[in-house]
Design an enzyme around this catalytic site. Structure first.
Site, mmCIF file in Angstrom:
data_model
loop_
_atom_site.group_PDB
_atom_site.id
_atom_site.type_symbol
_atom_site.label_atom_id
_atom_site.label_comp_id
_atom_site.label_asym_id
_atom_site.label_seq_id
_atom_site.Cartn_x
_atom_site.Cartn_y
_atom_site.Cartn_z
ATOM 1 N N ASP A 1 0.869 -17.948 3.623
ATOM 2 C CA ASP A 1 -0.123 -18.856 3.036
ATOM 3 C C ASP A 1 -0.428 -20.006 3.993
ATOM 4 O O ASP A 1 -1.586 -20.309 4.291
ATOM 5 C CB ASP A 1 0.306 -19.343 1.637
ATOM 6 C CG ASP A 1 1.773 -19.768 1.555
ATOM 7 O OD1 ASP A 1 2.498 -19.656 2.565
ATOM 8 O OD2 ASP A 1 2.182 -20.226 0.470
ATOM 9 N N TYR B 1 0.833 -1.208 0.000
ATOM 10 C CA TYR B 1 0.000 0.000 0.000
ATOM 11 C C TYR B 1 0.866 1.257 0.000
ATOM 12 O O TYR B 1 0.450 2.294 0.502
ATOM 13 C CB TYR B 1 -0.907 0.013 1.228
ATOM 14 C CG TYR B 1 -2.050 -0.990 1.202
ATOM 15 C CD1 TYR B 1 -1.815 -2.352 1.041
ATOM 16 C CD2 TYR B 1 -3.357 -0.564 1.369
ATOM 17 C CE1 TYR B 1 -2.864 -3.261 1.040
ATOM 18 C CE2 TYR B 1 -4.411 -1.474 1.373
ATOM 19 C CZ TYR B 1 -4.158 -2.817 1.206
ATOM 20 O OH TYR B 1 -5.202 -3.714 1.216
ATOM 21 N N ASP C 1 -9.841 -10.899 7.088
ATOM 22 C CA ASP C 1 -11.116 -11.361 6.514
ATOM 23 C C ASP C 1 -11.220 -12.887 6.617
ATOM 24 O O ASP C 1 -12.273 -13.428 6.968
ATOM 25 C CB ASP C 1 -11.249 -10.945 5.040
ATOM 26 C CG ASP C 1 -11.778 -9.516 4.852
ATOM 27 O OD1 ASP C 1 -11.544 -8.682 5.741
ATOM 28 O OD2 ASP C 1 -12.427 -9.244 3.817
ATOM 29 N N LYS D 1 6.371 -13.661 3.744
ATOM 30 C CA LYS D 1 6.612 -14.480 2.551
ATOM 31 C C LYS D 1 8.083 -14.298 2.181
ATOM 32 O O LYS D 1 8.432 -13.926 1.049
ATOM 33 C CB LYS D 1 5.652 -14.007 1.444
ATOM 34 C CG LYS D 1 5.544 -14.926 0.265
ATOM 35 C CD LYS D 1 4.688 -16.155 0.500
ATOM 36 C CE LYS D 1 4.759 -17.051 -0.727
ATOM 37 N NZ LYS D 1 4.070 -18.334 -0.564
ATOM 38 N N ASP E 1 -4.545 -7.561 5.784
ATOM 39 C CA ASP E 1 -5.869 -7.287 5.228
ATOM 40 C C ASP E 1 -6.576 -8.607 4.922
ATOM 41 O O ASP E 1 -7.712 -8.843 5.346
ATOM 42 C CB ASP E 1 -5.708 -6.448 3.951
ATOM 43 C CG ASP E 1 -7.026 -6.153 3.272
ATOM 44 O OD1 ASP E 1 -8.009 -5.876 3.984
ATOM 45 O OD2 ASP E 1 -7.081 -6.207 2.023
HETATM 46 C C1 IPM Z 1 -9.844 -2.826 5.084
HETATM 47 C C2 IPM Z 1 -10.191 -2.510 3.642
HETATM 48 C C3 IPM Z 1 -9.258 -1.447 3.089
HETATM 49 C C4 IPM Z 1 -7.851 -2.045 3.059
HETATM 50 C C5 IPM Z 1 -9.591 -0.879 1.710
HETATM 51 C C6 IPM Z 1 -11.006 -0.392 1.618
HETATM 52 C C7 IPM Z 1 -8.659 0.229 1.342
HETATM 53 O O1 IPM Z 1 -10.197 -3.669 2.870
HETATM 54 O O2 IPM Z 1 -9.864 -1.899 5.921
HETATM 55 O O3 IPM Z 1 -9.587 -3.991 5.400
HETATM 56 O O4 IPM Z 1 -7.466 -2.695 2.085
HETATM 57 O O5 IPM Z 1 -7.140 -1.853 4.038
HETATM 58 MN MN MN Z 2 -10.006 -5.483 4.074
#
Ligand code: IPM
Ligand code: MN
Ligand code: NAD
Length: 325
Positions: free
Chosen positions: A191, A115, A219, A160, A215
Protein backbone atom coordinates in the site's frame (compact mmCIF):
# COMPACT_ATOMS: atom_id res chain seq x y z
CA UNK A 1 11.72 -18.98 -39.68
CA UNK A 2 10.36 -16.82 -36.87
CA UNK A 3 6.70 -17.61 -36.28
CA UNK A 4 4.50 -15.10 -34.47
CA UNK A 5 0.95 -15.87 -33.32
CA UNK A 6 -1.30 -12.83 -33.45
CA UNK A 7 -4.29 -12.84 -31.10
CA UNK A 8 -6.40 -9.70 -31.41
CA UNK A 9 -8.91 -10.89 -28.81
CA UNK A 10 -11.80 -8.52 -28.22
CA UNK A 11 -12.79 -4.86 -28.05
CA UNK A 12 -9.93 -2.48 -28.78
CA UNK A 13 -7.70 -5.52 -29.38
CA UNK A 14 -9.17 -5.43 -32.90
CA UNK A 15 -7.92 -1.85 -33.31
CA UNK A 16 -4.56 -1.70 -31.55
CA UNK A 17 -3.17 -5.12 -32.53
CA UNK A 18 -3.48 -4.48 -36.30
CA UNK A 19 -1.29 -1.38 -35.79
CA UNK A 20 1.32 -3.41 -33.91
CA UNK A 21 1.07 -6.21 -36.47
CA UNK A 22 1.74 -3.75 -39.30
CA UNK A 23 4.86 -2.56 -37.48
CA UNK A 24 6.11 -6.16 -37.24
CA UNK A 25 5.31 -6.77 -40.92
CA UNK A 26 7.13 -3.62 -41.93
CA UNK A 27 10.27 -4.36 -39.91
CA UNK A 28 10.24 -8.11 -40.60
CA UNK A 29 8.51 -9.06 -43.84
CA UNK A 30 10.28 -12.43 -43.54
CA UNK A 31 8.43 -13.42 -40.33
CA UNK A 32 5.51 -15.82 -40.53
CA UNK A 33 2.59 -14.09 -38.77
CA UNK A 34 -0.52 -16.19 -38.20
CA UNK A 35 -3.81 -15.35 -36.54
CA UNK A 36 -5.29 -17.26 -33.59
CA UNK A 37 -8.90 -16.57 -32.70
CA UNK A 38 -9.59 -16.49 -28.98
CA UNK A 39 -12.03 -14.63 -26.75
CA UNK A 40 -15.55 -13.33 -26.40
CA UNK A 41 -16.30 -13.47 -30.12
CA UNK A 42 -15.15 -17.06 -30.22
CA UNK A 43 -17.31 -17.83 -27.18
CA UNK A 44 -20.36 -16.33 -28.90
CA UNK A 45 -19.76 -18.46 -31.98
CA UNK A 46 -18.77 -21.74 -30.38
CA UNK A 47 -19.59 -21.55 -26.65
CA UNK A 48 -15.89 -21.83 -25.86
CA UNK A 49 -13.57 -18.79 -25.72
CA UNK A 50 -10.34 -20.78 -26.06
CA UNK A 51 -10.04 -24.49 -26.78
CA UNK A 52 -7.04 -26.84 -26.63
CA UNK A 53 -6.55 -26.25 -30.37
CA UNK A 54 -5.89 -22.53 -29.84
CA UNK A 55 -3.52 -23.27 -26.95
CA UNK A 56 -1.62 -25.65 -29.28
CA UNK A 57 -1.46 -22.99 -32.00
CA UNK A 58 -0.05 -20.45 -29.56
CA UNK A 59 2.51 -23.00 -28.32
CA UNK A 60 3.57 -23.48 -31.92
CA UNK A 61 4.81 -19.90 -32.19
CA UNK A 62 8.17 -18.41 -31.23
CA UNK A 63 6.24 -15.58 -29.58
CA UNK A 64 2.66 -14.40 -29.22
CA UNK A 65 1.31 -10.88 -29.70
CA UNK A 66 -1.91 -10.59 -27.74
CA UNK A 67 -4.63 -7.92 -27.51
CA UNK A 68 -7.09 -8.33 -24.67
CA UNK A 69 -10.07 -10.50 -23.86
CA UNK A 70 -13.46 -9.32 -22.65
CA UNK A 71 -14.53 -11.48 -19.73
CA UNK A 72 -17.08 -13.89 -21.26
CA UNK A 73 -20.17 -14.65 -19.12
CA UNK A 74 -19.44 -18.38 -18.85
CA UNK A 75 -20.94 -20.73 -16.32
CA UNK A 76 -18.16 -21.85 -13.96
CA UNK A 77 -16.19 -18.91 -15.26
CA UNK A 78 -12.50 -19.36 -15.79
CA UNK A 79 -10.53 -16.40 -17.12
CA UNK A 80 -9.18 -17.04 -20.62
CA UNK A 81 -6.12 -14.89 -19.99
CA UNK A 82 -5.31 -16.83 -16.83
CA UNK A 83 -5.88 -20.14 -18.59
CA UNK A 84 -3.35 -19.16 -21.26
CA UNK A 85 -0.80 -17.89 -18.71
CA UNK A 86 -1.09 -21.16 -16.77
CA UNK A 87 -1.16 -23.47 -19.82
CA UNK A 88 2.04 -21.86 -21.15
CA UNK A 89 3.50 -21.47 -17.65
CA UNK A 90 4.20 -17.78 -18.26
CA UNK A 91 5.36 -17.22 -14.70
CA UNK A 92 6.90 -13.76 -15.06
CA UNK A 93 4.86 -10.74 -16.05
CA UNK A 94 7.22 -7.86 -16.83
CA UNK A 95 5.63 -4.42 -16.97
CA UNK A 96 8.00 -1.54 -17.74
CA UNK A 97 6.89 1.96 -16.77
CA UNK A 98 9.39 4.52 -17.97
CA UNK A 99 9.73 8.07 -19.13
CA UNK A 100 12.44 10.74 -19.12
CA UNK A 101 13.23 10.78 -15.40
CA UNK A 102 12.47 7.23 -14.28
CA UNK A 103 12.62 3.63 -15.43
CA UNK A 104 10.69 1.09 -13.37
CA UNK A 105 10.31 -2.60 -14.19
CA UNK A 106 7.41 -4.20 -12.36
CA UNK A 107 7.97 -7.96 -12.10
CA UNK A 108 4.66 -9.56 -11.28
CA UNK A 109 4.40 -13.23 -10.27
CA UNK A 110 1.95 -14.59 -12.83
CA UNK A 111 0.84 -18.11 -11.87
CA UNK A 112 -0.14 -18.27 -8.20
CA UNK A 113 -0.97 -15.93 -5.29
CA UNK A 114 -4.61 -14.90 -5.24
CA UNK A 115 -4.91 -16.22 -8.80
CA UNK A 116 -4.43 -19.82 -7.63
CA UNK A 117 -7.85 -20.75 -9.04
CA UNK A 118 -8.56 -22.63 -5.79
CA UNK A 119 -11.97 -21.21 -4.99
CA UNK A 120 -15.30 -22.12 -3.49
CA UNK A 121 -18.51 -20.27 -3.73
CA UNK A 122 -21.92 -20.74 -2.13
CA UNK A 123 -24.73 -18.19 -1.89
CA UNK A 124 -23.50 -16.93 1.50
CA UNK A 125 -19.77 -17.43 1.45
CA UNK A 126 -17.02 -17.49 -1.12
CA UNK A 127 -13.33 -18.11 -0.64
CA UNK A 128 -10.22 -17.82 -2.76
CA UNK A 129 -7.01 -19.43 -1.58
CA UNK A 130 -3.89 -17.28 -1.83
CA UNK A 131 -0.98 -19.59 -2.60
CA UNK A 132 2.72 -18.76 -2.39
CA UNK A 133 5.13 -21.62 -3.01
CA UNK A 134 8.89 -21.67 -2.56
CA UNK A 135 9.30 -22.69 -6.19
CA UNK A 136 7.02 -19.88 -7.39
CA UNK A 137 8.63 -17.20 -5.23
CA UNK A 138 12.18 -18.32 -6.06
CA UNK A 139 11.71 -18.31 -9.80
CA UNK A 140 10.07 -14.87 -9.88
CA UNK A 141 12.64 -13.23 -7.62
CA UNK A 142 15.46 -14.84 -9.63
CA UNK A 143 13.98 -13.31 -12.78
CA UNK A 144 13.74 -9.93 -11.01
CA UNK A 145 17.36 -10.19 -9.85
CA UNK A 146 18.51 -11.11 -13.36
CA UNK A 147 16.81 -7.98 -14.69
CA UNK A 148 18.14 -5.79 -11.85
CA UNK A 149 21.68 -6.96 -12.70
CA UNK A 150 21.22 -5.73 -16.30
CA UNK A 151 19.83 -2.42 -15.01
CA UNK A 152 20.55 -0.25 -11.95
CA UNK A 153 20.93 -3.21 -9.55
CA UNK A 154 18.23 -2.19 -7.10
CA UNK A 155 15.42 -4.55 -6.17
CA UNK A 156 12.31 -3.50 -4.23
CA UNK A 157 10.12 -6.25 -2.79
CA UNK A 158 6.44 -5.33 -2.52
CA UNK A 159 4.34 -7.37 -0.05
CA UNK A 160 1.86 -7.31 2.80
CA UNK A 161 3.80 -9.42 5.30
CA UNK A 162 2.38 -7.42 8.19
CA UNK A 163 -0.92 -9.23 7.59
CA UNK A 164 -0.51 -12.22 5.27
CA UNK A 165 1.45 -15.35 6.14
CA UNK A 166 1.74 -16.10 2.45
CA UNK A 167 3.61 -12.82 2.04
CA UNK A 168 5.91 -13.53 4.99
CA UNK A 169 7.10 -16.51 2.96
CA UNK A 170 7.27 -14.45 -0.25
CA UNK A 171 9.24 -11.62 1.40
CA UNK A 172 11.66 -13.94 3.20
CA UNK A 173 12.44 -15.92 0.05
CA UNK A 174 12.94 -12.71 -1.93
CA UNK A 175 15.25 -11.25 0.73
CA UNK A 176 17.31 -14.46 0.98
CA UNK A 177 17.78 -14.58 -2.81
CA UNK A 178 18.57 -10.85 -3.02
CA UNK A 179 21.17 -11.11 -0.23
CA UNK A 180 22.87 -14.05 -1.93
CA UNK A 181 22.88 -12.26 -5.29
CA UNK A 182 24.61 -9.09 -4.19
CA UNK A 183 22.06 -6.67 -5.69
CA UNK A 184 20.87 -3.85 -3.41
CA UNK A 185 17.39 -4.44 -2.10
CA UNK A 186 14.71 -3.02 0.10
CA UNK A 187 11.17 -4.07 0.91
CA UNK A 188 7.96 -2.13 1.42
CA UNK A 189 4.34 -2.80 2.22
CA UNK A 190 2.43 -2.75 -1.03
CA UNK A 191 0.00 0.00 0.00
CA UNK A 192 2.75 2.45 0.97
CA UNK A 193 4.81 1.32 -2.03
CA UNK A 194 1.97 2.16 -4.43
CA UNK A 195 1.92 5.76 -3.27
CA UNK A 196 5.70 6.09 -3.08
CA UNK A 197 6.07 4.87 -6.66
CA UNK A 198 3.89 7.80 -7.74
CA UNK A 199 5.70 10.31 -5.50
CA UNK A 200 9.29 9.17 -6.09
CA UNK A 201 9.38 7.13 -9.30
CA UNK A 202 13.08 7.78 -9.85
CA UNK A 203 14.01 5.85 -6.68
CA UNK A 204 12.78 2.59 -8.20
CA UNK A 205 14.45 0.15 -10.53
CA UNK A 206 12.99 -3.40 -10.38
CA UNK A 207 9.93 -4.02 -8.21
CA UNK A 208 8.98 -7.65 -7.56
CA UNK A 209 5.61 -8.57 -6.11
CA UNK A 210 2.87 -11.18 -5.98
CA UNK A 211 0.21 -11.64 -8.63
CA UNK A 212 -2.67 -9.33 -7.71
CA UNK A 213 -0.46 -6.66 -6.15
CA UNK A 214 1.47 -6.50 -9.42
CA UNK A 215 -1.79 -6.29 -11.35
CA UNK A 216 -2.95 -3.28 -9.35
CA UNK A 217 0.46 -1.64 -9.05
CA UNK A 218 0.97 -1.66 -12.81
CA UNK A 219 -2.35 0.09 -13.55
CA UNK A 220 -1.59 2.62 -10.80
CA UNK A 221 1.96 3.23 -12.05
CA UNK A 222 0.68 3.76 -15.59
CA UNK A 223 -0.53 7.13 -14.28
CA UNK A 224 3.13 8.23 -14.35
CA UNK A 225 3.36 7.86 -18.13
CA UNK A 226 -0.11 8.97 -19.23
CA UNK A 227 -2.32 6.00 -18.49
CA UNK A 228 -3.12 2.49 -19.61
CA UNK A 229 -2.77 3.23 -23.30
CA UNK A 230 1.02 3.38 -22.92
CA UNK A 231 2.21 0.42 -20.86
CA UNK A 232 3.23 -2.87 -22.52
CA UNK A 233 4.03 -6.19 -20.93
CA UNK A 234 5.86 -9.44 -21.48
CA UNK A 235 4.62 -12.73 -20.06
CA UNK A 236 7.63 -15.01 -19.96
CA UNK A 237 8.11 -18.68 -19.11
CA UNK A 238 10.83 -21.25 -19.73
CA UNK A 239 9.45 -22.16 -23.15
CA UNK A 240 6.87 -19.61 -24.27
CA UNK A 241 6.48 -15.84 -24.34
CA UNK A 242 3.39 -13.68 -24.82
CA UNK A 243 3.39 -9.91 -25.26
CA UNK A 244 0.33 -7.77 -24.53
CA UNK A 245 -0.67 -4.29 -23.46
CA UNK A 246 -1.37 -3.98 -19.72
CA UNK A 247 -4.81 -2.60 -20.56
CA UNK A 248 -7.95 -4.62 -21.29
CA UNK A 249 -10.47 -4.64 -24.11
CA UNK A 250 -11.89 -1.21 -23.09
CA UNK A 251 -15.52 -1.82 -24.12
CA UNK A 252 -16.30 1.84 -23.35
CA UNK A 253 -14.25 3.03 -26.34
CA UNK A 254 -14.13 -0.10 -28.53
CA UNK A 255 -14.93 0.29 -32.22
CA UNK A 256 -14.63 4.09 -32.09
CA UNK A 257 -11.07 4.56 -33.34
CA UNK A 258 -10.18 6.16 -29.97
CA UNK A 259 -7.79 3.64 -28.44
CA UNK A 260 -4.15 4.52 -28.02
CA UNK A 261 -2.06 1.89 -29.85
CA UNK A 262 1.21 2.77 -28.06
CA UNK A 263 0.95 -0.04 -25.46
CA UNK A 264 0.36 -2.54 -28.27
CA UNK A 265 3.24 -1.12 -30.35
CA UNK A 266 5.55 -1.27 -27.33
CA UNK A 267 4.44 -4.86 -26.69
CA UNK A 268 5.47 -5.68 -30.27
CA UNK A 269 8.78 -3.96 -29.45
CA UNK A 270 9.34 -6.18 -26.41
CA UNK A 271 8.48 -9.18 -28.60
CA UNK A 272 11.15 -8.17 -31.11
CA UNK A 273 13.82 -7.98 -28.41
CA UNK A 274 12.72 -11.42 -27.21
CA UNK A 275 13.15 -12.95 -30.67
CA UNK A 276 16.56 -11.32 -31.07
CA UNK A 277 15.94 -7.89 -32.63
CA UNK A 278 16.56 -5.36 -29.85
CA UNK A 279 17.19 -2.73 -32.51
CA UNK A 280 13.64 -3.25 -33.75
CA UNK A 281 12.32 -2.38 -30.30
CA UNK A 282 14.42 0.81 -30.32
CA UNK A 283 13.08 1.70 -33.77
CA UNK A 284 9.48 1.31 -32.63
CA UNK A 285 10.13 3.40 -29.51
CA UNK A 286 11.88 6.15 -31.51
CA UNK A 287 9.02 6.23 -34.02
CA UNK A 288 6.44 6.58 -31.20
CA UNK A 289 8.44 9.42 -29.68
CA UNK A 290 8.89 11.16 -33.03
CA UNK A 291 5.14 11.09 -33.69
CA UNK A 292 4.29 12.34 -30.19
CA UNK A 293 6.85 15.14 -30.67
CA UNK A 294 4.98 16.20 -33.83
CA UNK A 295 1.94 16.73 -31.57
CA UNK A 296 0.08 13.74 -33.02
CA UNK A 297 -1.68 12.12 -30.04
CA UNK A 298 -4.77 10.09 -29.28
CA UNK A 299 -7.52 11.49 -27.09
CA UNK A 300 -6.31 9.91 -23.82
CA UNK A 301 -3.17 12.06 -24.18
CA UNK A 302 -5.14 15.21 -24.98
CA UNK A 303 -4.87 14.93 -28.76
CA UNK A 304 -7.38 14.32 -31.51
CA UNK A 305 -5.74 11.62 -33.64
CA UNK A 306 -7.58 8.33 -33.99
CA UNK A 307 -6.03 4.90 -33.43
CA UNK A 308 -5.56 4.50 -37.19
CA UNK A 309 -4.16 7.99 -37.79
CA UNK A 310 -1.66 7.65 -34.94
CA UNK A 311 -0.74 4.18 -36.16
CA UNK A 312 -0.24 5.38 -39.74
CA UNK A 313 2.02 8.20 -38.52
CA UNK A 314 4.18 5.70 -36.60
CA UNK A 315 4.34 3.38 -39.60
CA UNK A 316 5.43 6.27 -41.86
CA UNK A 317 8.34 7.03 -39.53
CA UNK A 318 9.25 3.35 -39.36
CA UNK A 319 9.19 3.12 -43.15
CA UNK A 320 11.62 6.03 -43.41
CA UNK A 321 13.92 4.38 -40.87
CA UNK A 322 13.73 1.07 -42.70
CA UNK A 323 14.53 2.77 -46.03
CA UNK A 324 17.57 4.54 -44.58
CA UNK A 325 18.95 1.29 -43.11
C1 IPM B 1 -4.11 -7.92 -16.62
C2 IPM B 1 -5.59 -8.19 -16.45
C3 IPM B 1 -5.83 -9.65 -16.11
C4 IPM B 1 -5.19 -9.91 -14.74
C5 IPM B 1 -7.27 -10.14 -16.09
C6 IPM B 1 -8.01 -9.81 -17.35
C7 IPM B 1 -7.35 -11.61 -15.85
O1 IPM B 1 -6.15 -7.33 -15.51
O2 IPM B 1 -3.47 -8.56 -17.47
O3 IPM B 1 -3.58 -7.04 -15.93
O4 IPM B 1 -5.83 -9.71 -13.70
O5 IPM B 1 -4.04 -10.31 -14.72
MN1 MN C 1 -4.77 -5.75 -14.89
P1 NAD D 1 -9.50 -1.60 -19.48
O1 NAD D 1 -8.02 -1.58 -19.36
O2 NAD D 1 -10.06 -2.30 -20.65
O3 NAD D 1 -10.05 -0.10 -19.45
C1 NAD D 1 -9.90 0.77 -18.33
C2 NAD D 1 -10.05 2.23 -18.80
O4 NAD D 1 -8.88 2.59 -19.53
C3 NAD D 1 -11.23 2.44 -19.74
O5 NAD D 1 -11.82 3.69 -19.48
C4 NAD D 1 -10.60 2.43 -21.11
O6 NAD D 1 -11.29 3.18 -22.08
C5 NAD D 1 -9.20 3.00 -20.85
N1 NAD D 1 -8.22 2.44 -21.79
C6 NAD D 1 -7.73 1.18 -21.77
N2 NAD D 1 -6.89 0.99 -22.78
C7 NAD D 1 -6.85 2.14 -23.47
C8 NAD D 1 -6.17 2.57 -24.64
N3 NAD D 1 -5.34 1.75 -25.31
N4 NAD D 1 -6.37 3.83 -25.08
C9 NAD D 1 -7.18 4.66 -24.43
N5 NAD D 1 -7.86 4.32 -23.31
C10 NAD D 1 -7.70 3.07 -22.84
O7 NAD D 1 -10.06 -2.26 -18.13
P2 NAD D 1 -11.57 -2.60 -17.70
O8 NAD D 1 -12.53 -1.63 -18.29
O9 NAD D 1 -11.50 -2.78 -16.26
O10 NAD D 1 -11.84 -4.03 -18.35
C11 NAD D 1 -12.52 -4.22 -19.60
C12 NAD D 1 -12.49 -5.70 -19.99
O11 NAD D 1 -11.16 -6.06 -20.30
C13 NAD D 1 -12.94 -6.67 -18.89
O12 NAD D 1 -13.69 -7.69 -19.48
C14 NAD D 1 -11.65 -7.18 -18.32
O13 NAD D 1 -11.77 -8.43 -17.71
C15 NAD D 1 -10.79 -7.21 -19.55
N6 NAD D 1 -9.34 -7.15 -19.33
C16 NAD D 1 -8.59 -7.99 -20.11
C17 NAD D 1 -7.20 -7.93 -20.02
C18 NAD D 1 -6.41 -8.87 -20.88
O14 NAD D 1 -6.96 -9.58 -21.69
N7 NAD D 1 -5.10 -8.93 -20.74
C19 NAD D 1 -6.59 -6.99 -19.20
C20 NAD D 1 -7.38 -6.14 -18.42
C21 NAD D 1 -8.77 -6.21 -18.51
Amino acid sequence: MTRIAIVEGDGIGHEVIPVARSALELLHPEYDLFTVDVGYGMWERTGCPCADKEIREMKDADAILFGAITTPPMKDYQSVVLRIRKALDLYANLRPVKDGGFDIMIVRENTEGLYSGIEESSPDRATTLRVVTRTGAERIVRMAIKLARQRRKLLTIGHKANVLKSDVLFRDICIAEAKASGVSYNDKFIDALSLDVLQHPASYDVVVTTNIFGDILSDVASYLVGGLGLVPSANIGERYALFEPVHGSAPDIAGKNLANPIAALRSAGMLLTHVGDAEGEDQIESAIRAVLAQGIKTRDLGGSAGTREFGEAVLRVLEQTARRA
